[in-house]
Design a protein around this motif. Structure first.
Motif, PDB file in Angstrom:
ATOM      1  N   ARG A  18     -32.600 -36.195  13.328  1.00 27.32           N
ATOM      2  CA  ARG A  18     -32.367 -37.584  13.733  1.00 27.32           C
ATOM      3  C   ARG A  18     -32.588 -38.567  12.585  1.00 27.32           C
ATOM      4  N   ASP A  19     -33.582 -38.326  11.724  1.00 24.46           N
ATOM      5  CA  ASP A  19     -34.022 -39.334  10.756  1.00 24.46           C
ATOM      6  C   ASP A  19     -33.523 -39.114   9.330  1.00 24.46           C
ATOM      7  N   GLN A  20     -33.179 -37.898   8.936  1.00 26.26           N
ATOM      8  CA  GLN A  20     -32.868 -37.637   7.536  1.00 26.26           C
ATOM      9  C   GLN A  20     -31.379 -37.831   7.243  1.00 26.26           C
ATOM     10  N   GLU A  21     -31.082 -37.884   5.951  1.00 25.81           N
ATOM     11  CA  GLU A  21     -29.705 -38.051   5.514  1.00 25.81           C
ATOM     12  C   GLU A  21     -28.861 -36.872   5.989  1.00 25.81           C
ATOM     13  N   LYS A  22     -27.580 -37.186   6.255  1.00 26.06           N
ATOM     14  CA  LYS A  22     -26.699 -36.138   6.795  1.00 26.06           C
ATOM     15  C   LYS A  22     -26.560 -34.963   5.826  1.00 26.06           C
TER      16      LYS A  22
END
Length: 340
Positions: A308-312
């Motif tokens: 949910r929070d980290q870069e793709k």
């Protein structure tokens, strides 16, 4: 009446809240209340019954040799029953009370004394009325609260409240102290992890620099058949021993916190370390290690928050590492978390 008697019947013909009819005098009221208490002891003893139950009014009247209307007037109205009725009721109530292990609560002599007082009250005997007034006065005096006892009870209640407040303050202090200790320990453990990861990254950077220098040398300077070392690309599944050690150390610390009942601290350690310190490959290894150690809840929460929070790009790298490590379900889970 004894406190060992039956519990009051709410509703129905024996409801203690049921008022007396108008014109019922005090002595007759006392007799009526005693008769109600005895009637509550009457229970059905039919073999077909699954359990003993209080008798209905018609059943009780039939058992006592009167009509339901007469029984109602004995209990609630001005009518005074005969002595034979009182003896029969006391006997039947005593039998049923003994069967269920209860106390009748009133002796036959006391019941007959109430009967005599009620008759005298109805006949207007001045002597009996005077004696009844004296008895009522004595009863009120006996039931009146003792001022000293009341004051003592108030002092005891104040002490109990003060004791509860002191215990609550001590508990609050202990909880705050425990929370501060946990936060301090978590910060120290996180700092240790940061130092370890920083050392590993510095060592890896030096190794990569050395390898880059070797590649710049003439090929002829290399021994025959030798191959230049190739630095690990992002997403490369071949982690160094240092990388594996860092991931395992992080998982071990999280497992220790989780095992001691501090799952929230364990997850905070994992979440911050994977977000701020570890590479996607190392993060995937952490997930795999958590699964191996049967810390599935921590693994599931970490996958959800990381996706949910980290870069793709990092999420896709972690998914690839998990898939290649034989964890396709976790790989799909982290991608679904990224998609929201």
């Amino acid at each position: 009446m004894s406190s060992a008697g039956p519990s009051p019947v709410r509703g129905g013909w024996l409801d203690p809240r049921k008022p007396f009819k108008d014109g019922v005098r005090p002595r007759k009221r006392q007799l009526g209340l005693a008769l109600r208490d005895l009637c509550r002891l009457l229970h059905s003893d039919e073999p077909a019954e699954t359990g003993r139950r209080p008798l209905k009014q018609a059943e009780a009247a039939k058992r006592l040799g009167c009509t339901a209307d007469e029984l109602s007037r004995y209990l609630n109205d001005t009518r005074i029953p005969s002595q034979d009725f009182l003896e029969r009721l006391h006997k039947e109530a005593g039998t049923d009370a003994a069967t269920s292990g209860q106390d009748v609560g009133i002796t036959l002599e006391a019941l007959l004394s109430l009967h005599t007082s009620a008759l005298a009250e109805r006949q207007g005997c001045e002597h009996c009325q005077e004696m009844s007034g004296r008895i009522d006065s004595l009863i009120q005096q006996v039931n009146a609260p003792c001022p000293q006892c009341a004051a003592h009870e108030r002092r005891q209640e104040v002490r109990r409240r003060q004791l509860r407040r002191r215990q609550q303050r001590k508990l609050a202090i202990r909880l705050r102290s425990a929370s501060k200790e946990q936060q301090t320990r978590l910060r120290l453990e996180l700092a240790e992890v940061k130092v370890t990861v920083a050392d590993l990254k510095a060592e890896l950077a030096g190794k990569l620099a050395t390898e880059a220098g070797l590649r710049e040398r003439p090929a002829a300077a290399q021994p025959a058949g030798a191959q230049l070392p190739v630095p690990r690309r992002p997403g490369d599944r071949q982690l160094s021993a240092r990388d594996v050690s860092a991931a395992r150390q992080l998982v071990a610390q999280a497992e220790e916190l989780d095992g001691s009942g501090r799952e929230d601290l364990a997850f905070t350690l994992l979440q911050r370390s994977t977000a701020e310190l570890l590479t996607p490959a190392e993060t995937a290894l952490v997930v795999v290690q958590l699964r191996c150690r049967e810390r599935d809840r921590l693994a599931d929460d970490l996958i959800h928050v990381y996706g949910r929070d980290q870069e793709k790009q990092d999420v896709m790298a972690v998914a690839l590492e998990l898939h290649e490590a034989g964890a396709p379900n976790d790989a799909g889970a982290v991608l679904r978390a990224a998609l929201g």
